[in-house]
Scaffold this motif. Structure first.
Motif, PDB file in Angstrom:
ATOM      1  N   PRO A 155      52.689 -18.145  24.492  1.00  0.00           N
ATOM      2  CA  PRO A 155      52.384 -16.762  24.988  1.00  0.00           C
ATOM      3  C   PRO A 155      53.316 -15.558  23.937  1.00  0.00           C
ATOM      4  N   GLY A 156      52.516 -14.552  23.480  1.00  0.00           N
ATOM      5  CA  GLY A 156      53.214 -13.672  22.760  1.00  0.00           C
ATOM      6  C   GLY A 156      53.438 -13.932  21.370  1.00  0.00           C
ATOM      7  N   ARG A 157      53.109 -15.172  20.769  1.00  0.00           N
ATOM      8  CA  ARG A 157      53.241 -15.615  19.263  1.00  0.00           C
ATOM      9  C   ARG A 157      52.113 -14.945  18.364  1.00  0.00           C
ATOM     10  N   LEU A 158      52.838 -14.387  17.337  1.00  0.00           N
ATOM     11  CA  LEU A 158      51.793 -13.704  16.210  1.00  0.00           C
ATOM     12  C   LEU A 158      51.936 -14.494  15.042  1.00  0.00           C
ATOM     13  N   VAL A 159      50.825 -14.881  14.540  1.00  0.00           N
ATOM     14  CA  VAL A 159      50.737 -15.753  13.504  1.00  0.00           C
ATOM     15  C   VAL A 159      49.792 -14.943  12.127  1.00  0.00           C
ATOM     16  N   ILE A 160      50.608 -14.728  10.924  1.00  0.00           N
ATOM     17  CA  ILE A 160      49.780 -14.110   9.793  1.00  0.00           C
ATOM     18  C   ILE A 160      49.750 -15.083   8.744  1.00  0.00           C
ATOM     19  N   PHE A 161      48.673 -15.272   8.429  1.00  0.00           N
ATOM     20  CA  PHE A 161      48.306 -16.410   7.200  1.00  0.00           C
ATOM     21  C   PHE A 161      47.217 -15.776   6.294  1.00  0.00           C
ATOM     22  N   PRO A 162      47.212 -16.394   5.027  1.00  0.00           N
ATOM     23  CA  PRO A 162      46.132 -15.982   4.100  1.00  0.00           C
ATOM     24  C   PRO A 162      44.627 -16.515   4.794  1.00  0.00           C
ATOM     25  N   GLY A 163      43.853 -15.874   4.681  1.00  0.00           N
ATOM     26  CA  GLY A 163      42.340 -16.396   5.120  1.00  0.00           C
ATOM     27  C   GLY A 163      41.950 -17.556   4.266  1.00  0.00           C
ATOM     28  N   ASN A 164      42.383 -17.607   3.271  1.00  0.00           N
ATOM     29  CA  ASN A 164      41.900 -18.914   2.331  1.00  0.00           C
ATOM     30  C   ASN A 164      42.674 -20.015   2.298  1.00  0.00           C
ATOM     31  N   ILE A 165      43.453 -20.160   3.663  1.00  0.00           N
ATOM     32  CA  ILE A 165      44.078 -21.488   3.903  1.00  0.00           C
ATOM     33  C   ILE A 165      42.916 -22.016   4.934  1.00  0.00           C
ATOM     34  N   GLU A 166      42.572 -23.454   4.850  1.00  0.00           N
ATOM     35  CA  GLU A 166      41.766 -23.869   5.553  1.00  0.00           C
ATOM     36  C   GLU A 166      42.585 -24.268   6.886  1.00  0.00           C
ATOM     37  N   HIS A 167      41.759 -24.232   8.146  1.00  0.00           N
ATOM     38  CA  HIS A 167      42.626 -24.176   9.401  1.00  0.00           C
ATOM     39  C   HIS A 167      41.517 -24.435  10.362  1.00  0.00           C
ATOM     40  N   LEU A 168      41.975 -24.562  11.801  1.00  0.00           N
ATOM     41  CA  LEU A 168      41.145 -25.153  12.800  1.00  0.00           C
ATOM     42  C   LEU A 168      41.898 -24.657  14.073  1.00  0.00           C
ATOM     43  N   GLY A 169      41.257 -23.815  14.922  1.00  0.00           N
ATOM     44  CA  GLY A 169      41.823 -23.404  16.316  1.00  0.00           C
ATOM     45  C   GLY A 169      41.471 -24.790  17.260  1.00  0.00           C
ATOM     46  N   GLY A 170      42.601 -25.405  17.372  1.00  0.00           N
ATOM     47  CA  GLY A 170      42.542 -26.525  18.374  1.00  0.00           C
ATOM     48  C   GLY A 170      42.111 -26.158  19.787  1.00  0.00           C
ATOM     49  N   VAL A 171      41.328 -27.226  20.418  1.00  0.00           N
ATOM     50  CA  VAL A 171      40.877 -27.030  21.651  1.00  0.00           C
ATOM     51  C   VAL A 171      41.945 -27.675  22.808  1.00  0.00           C
ATOM     52  N   PRO A 172      42.038 -26.994  23.850  1.00  0.00           N
ATOM     53  CA  PRO A 172      42.961 -27.642  25.117  1.00  0.00           C
ATOM     54  C   PRO A 172      42.705 -29.131  25.186  1.00  0.00           C
ATOM     55  N   THR A 173      43.632 -30.047  25.705  1.00  0.00           N
ATOM     56  CA  THR A 173      43.508 -31.212  26.085  1.00  0.00           C
ATOM     57  C   THR A 173      42.926 -31.303  27.388  1.00  0.00           C
ATOM     58  N   ARG A 174      42.686 -32.493  27.956  1.00  0.00           N
ATOM     59  CA  ARG A 174      41.915 -32.733  29.145  1.00  0.00           C
ATOM     60  C   ARG A 174      42.710 -32.471  30.468  1.00  0.00           C
ATOM     61  N   ILE A 175      44.067 -32.197  30.028  1.00  0.00           N
ATOM     62  CA  ILE A 175      44.516 -31.868  31.657  1.00  0.00           C
ATOM     63  C   ILE A 175      44.806 -30.204  31.683  1.00  0.00           C
ATOM     64  N   CYS A 176      44.357 -29.628  30.535  1.00  0.00           N
ATOM     65  CA  CYS A 176      44.537 -28.061  30.539  1.00  0.00           C
ATOM     66  C   CYS A 176      43.341 -27.671  31.435  1.00  0.00           C
ATOM     67  N   LYS A 177      43.455 -26.696  32.434  1.00  0.00           N
ATOM     68  CA  LYS A 177      42.504 -26.302  33.139  1.00  0.00           C
ATOM     69  C   LYS A 177      42.249 -24.805  32.812  1.00  0.00           C
ATOM     70  N   ALA A 178      43.266 -24.200  31.927  1.00  0.00           N
ATOM     71  CA  ALA A 178      43.045 -22.940  31.569  1.00  0.00           C
ATOM     72  C   ALA A 178      42.249 -22.736  30.345  1.00  0.00           C
ATOM     73  N   SER A 179      41.551 -21.530  30.159  1.00  0.00           N
ATOM     74  CA  SER A 179      40.930 -21.290  28.921  1.00  0.00           C
ATOM     75  C   SER A 179      42.305 -20.838  27.867  1.00  0.00           C
ATOM     76  N   ARG A 180      41.749 -21.105  26.682  1.00  0.00           N
ATOM     77  CA  ARG A 180      42.590 -20.810  25.725  1.00  0.00           C
ATOM     78  C   ARG A 180      42.021 -19.687  24.915  1.00  0.00           C
ATOM     79  N   PHE A 181      42.804 -18.738  24.981  1.00  0.00           N
ATOM     80  CA  PHE A 181      42.411 -17.343  24.204  1.00  0.00           C
ATOM     81  C   PHE A 181      43.286 -17.089  23.106  1.00  0.00           C
ATOM     82  N   SER A 182      42.723 -16.540  22.019  1.00  0.00           N
ATOM     83  CA  SER A 182      43.427 -16.223  20.693  1.00  0.00           C
ATOM     84  C   SER A 182      42.549 -14.802  20.397  1.00  0.00           C
ATOM     85  N   LEU A 183      43.605 -13.968  19.824  1.00  0.00           N
ATOM     86  CA  LEU A 183      42.988 -12.682  19.235  1.00  0.00           C
ATOM     87  C   LEU A 183      42.920 -12.999  17.669  1.00  0.00           C
TER      88      LEU A 183
END
Length: 191
Positions: A155-183
């Motif tokens: 929560p409250g963490r900001l990440v700044i990175f070059p858009g030309n780095i290959e990346h992936l937004g990970g999905v929550p594990t099976r035990i997570c009942k919350a939605s994962r939101f990222s701006l």
């Protein structure tokens, strides 16, 4: 009611493919985190966000008008002020602002936010007001198709990175009942 002591921002820089990824912990205070989380939780999401044109498994997202978001929302203004303080804002133009929502069972693919020869940047803000490391959901950064860095969506963490780095937004594990939101704020380099 006694107010909790303010937690100071900490900044960490990691390199992937000789490009800097800046991780800012405690970018938002707890009141800001909770207010933005409540706002995001009430938004109407549409299942349309794809990692690339061939992605057959879109996730839920909501888009904002970029200029209005960066100039008229408290989160947008705070990010803009930070980018100005490090002399980055005037070099870039915000062209997309959106919030992604993912859940256990969703599918994400490694991708780039801009062509390899561009100098665009992406700013991510993790929106959830609580997150357990056991829930996963890390943003993974790749170098030559091998994972080199993982950033937990605290929560409250900001990440700044070059858009030309290959990346992936990970999905929550099976035990997570919350939605994962990222701006996600995507800025085109204009200078």
């Amino acid at each position: 009611m006694e107010k909790l002591a303010k937690i100071e921002k900490t900044i960490e820089v990691v390199k992937v493919d000789n490009k800097e990824i800046t991780i800012i912990n405690n970018f938002l205070d707890s009141d800001e985190i909770n207010a933005f989380y409540e706002y995001v939780s009430d938004l109407s999401f549409v299942k349309k966000e794809k990692d690339d044109e061939y992605d057959e498994y879109p996730i839920f997202s909501v888009d904002f008008i970029p200029e209005e978001f960066i100039n008229d929302t408290f989160i947008g203004i705070k990010i803009k002020e930070y980018l100005q303080s490090i002399n980055m804002f005037d070099q870039f133009l915000l062209y997309r602002s959106s919030i992604n929502m993912s859940h256990y069972g969703d599918v994400e693919f490694p991708h780039y936010d801009c062509p390899i020869d561009r100098k665009d940047i992406t700013v991510l803000l993790y929106v959830n007001n609580k997150w357990d490391y056991k829930w996963g959901g890390e943003t993974l950064f790749y170098e030559s198709h091998d994972s080199k860095a993982a950033v937990l969506p605290k929560p409250g963490r900001l990440v700044i990175f070059p858009g030309n780095i290959e990346h992936l937004g990970g999905v929550p594990t099976r035990i997570c009942k919350a939605s994962r939101f990222s701006l996600a704020l995507k800025f085109a380099y204009i200078k």
